[in-house]
Design a protein around this motif. Structure first.
Motif, short mmCIF file in Angstrom:
data_model
loop_
_atom_site.label_atom_id
_atom_site.label_comp_id
_atom_site.label_asym_id
_atom_site.label_seq_id
_atom_site.Cartn_x
_atom_site.Cartn_y
_atom_site.Cartn_z
N ARG A 135 0.82 -1.22 0.00
CA ARG A 135 0.00 0.00 0.00
C ARG A 135 0.85 1.27 0.00
O ARG A 135 0.34 2.36 -0.22
CB ARG A 135 -0.90 0.01 1.24
N LYS A 176 -2.07 4.80 1.18
CA LYS A 176 -3.51 5.03 0.94
C LYS A 176 -4.29 3.78 1.30
O LYS A 176 -3.92 2.67 0.92
CB LYS A 176 -3.75 5.41 -0.52
N MET A 181 -5.45 8.93 3.28
CA MET A 181 -4.04 9.02 2.86
C MET A 181 -3.22 9.55 4.03
O MET A 181 -3.53 10.60 4.59
CB MET A 181 -3.87 9.92 1.64
#
Length: 333
Positions: A135, A176, A181
Motif C-alpha cells: 500500500r 492510501k 491518505m
C-alpha cells in the motif's frame, strides 16, 4: 588539501599583517554528492562543492567581517575594515592558545571514497525498505554525502586544520487505504557510514502505517510517550534557544537570573559538550570554526539544586565560507 587551505589562510594573515591589521581567516572547502528520490524512483543526482574565505579583523576596539575568494583577499580585508568602522566598540581579542591536543573530527574513509553509483545503490536500498507494504509509495527522499575541510589562522600565530566526512538520508512514504491518505518520514545523519538505508525506508513506512485508524482525543492532562526525534524537536525549538549565551546575557531568556532555581523536571540535564565521543555526531568537532580548543562546558541545566554556570566564549568566528553563507554571517554581525 591540508597544505592548500593552510597556505591560503596564511596568505590572508600575511597580507593583514603587512597592513598592520589584526586578522583571523577561516578557509573552507566542501565537496558533496546528492541523490534524489521521487515516486519510488531515483530521479536526480548531482555533485557540487563550496569554497571560500571568511575574514575577521580587529581595528582598535572595533571588529569587522567580510567574505572573499582567493582572488580577492585584499578587497575582503578592506571590506572587513570598512565594516569595523561601523561596529559597536568592545573588548575583542583573538585566541593565542596553541594547545590543540586530541584527534581530528570523525573521518570515515568509506564515506570519503563514495561515488555517485554508491549513492544510487543506497537510495535503492531506501526504496526497497519502504516498499515492504504494497500500500506504500516512497513519495520523496534522498541522500547526500561528502567531505568538509577547513583551516583557521590568525595574526597571533595560530594555524590549525581539520577535516571530516558527513552522510545523511531522508525518506517520506505515502500510504492510501479506504480513501484515507497518511504519510510517515524518517531521516538519519552521521559523520560515518554507520546506519542502514533500508531501515530508513522501512521506518518511514512503519510510521505511515501507525497513522491509520487515528481517533480524536479529548483535551486532558495525560502522560505522553514521545519518540526520540519528537522529543528532540521540542527541546531544540523551545528550550535550547533560551539557553544561548547572548539570550541570557541580554535578559531575553526565561532562564536569565534563575541560577540555582528549578527550571525543569528533576531528571533532565542539558550539557553543551563539543567533545561528545559518539563517532557519528554531526555537531561536534575536535576544533570549532575558530582557533580555540573545544571543551565540555559546565551544564546549562542539571538535575541538582545548584546548577553550575555555563562557560564559554561568545565571540566566535562564524563558519562563513561560500559566498551565500558568508553574506549571511556579515549581515548578522
Amino acid at each position: 588539501m591540508r597544505e592548500e587551505l593552510l597556505r591560503v589562510a596564511g596568505r590572508v594573515v600575511g597580507l593583514a599583517d603587512a597592513m598592520d591589521v589584526c586578522c583571523e581567516a577561516f578557509v573552507q572547502k566542501k565537496r558533496y554528492t546528492s541523490i534524489s528520490v521521487e515516486s519510488g524512483k531515483v530521479t536526480f543526482g548531482s555533485q557540487d562543492g563550496d569554497y571560500g574565505i571568511g575574514i575577521r579583523v580587529i581595528n582598535g576596539r572595533h571588529t569587522g567581517y567580510a567574505f572573499c575568494d582567493e582572488r580577492s583577499v585584499e578587497f575582503g580585508l578592506k571590506q572587513a575594515l570598512s565594516v569595523a568602522r561601523l561596529s559597536r566598540p568592545g573588548d575583542y581579542a583573538f585566541e593565542d592558545d596553541r594547545d590543540y591536543s586530541g584527534v581530528r573530527s570523525a573521518f570515515d574513509n568509506r564515506v570519503a571514497t563514495m561515488v555517485t553509483e554508491d549513492g544510487i545503490a543506497l537510495a535503492q536500498d531506501m526504496i526497497e525498505g519502504a516498499s515492504f507494504d504494497p500500500r506504500a509509495t516512497p513519495s520523496r527522499g534522498g541522500l547526500s554525502f561528502g567531505t568538509q575541510a577547513f583551516a583557521v589562522a590568525n595574526t597571533n600565530g595560530i594555524a590549525v586544520y581539520d577535516e571530516g566526512t558527513f552522510l545523511g538520508a531522508h525518506m517520506m512514504t505515502v500510504l492510501k487505504e479506504d480513501g484515507a491518505m497518511v504519510n510517515g518520514d524518517e531521516s538519519q545523519v552521521s559523520r560515518a557510514r554507520d546506519f542502514s538505508f533500508e531501515e530508513i525506508g522501512r521506518r518511514a513506512t512503519e510510521k505511515a502505517i501507525g497513522q491509520l485508524g487515528q481517533r480524536a482525543v479529548e483535551t486532558a492532562t495525560m502522560d505522553v510517550i514521545l519518540r526520540p526525534d519528537a522529543a528532540f524537536d521540542l527541546l531544540a525549538n523551545t528550550v535550547v534557544p533560551s539557553l544561548y549565551g547572548d539570550s541570557v546575557r541580554k535578559g531575553e531568556s526565561v532562564y536569565a537570573g534563575r541560577m540555582g532555581q528549578a527550571v525543569a523536571a528533576a531528571g533532565i540535564s542539558l550539557v553543551d559538550d563539543a567533545t561528545h565521543p559518539r563517532p557519528g555526531s554531526c555537531t561536534t568537532r575536535t576544533r570549532p570554526s575558530r582557533p580555540e580548543p573545544v571543551r565540555r562546558a559546565a551544564p546549562c541545566a542539571e538535575n541538582a539544586s545548584s546548577p553550575a554556570p555555563r562557560t564559554g566564549r561568545h565571540r566566535p568566528l562564524p563558519p562563513a565560507t561560500s559566498s551565500s553563507r558568508a553574506r549571511r554571517w556579515a549581515r548578522r554581525s
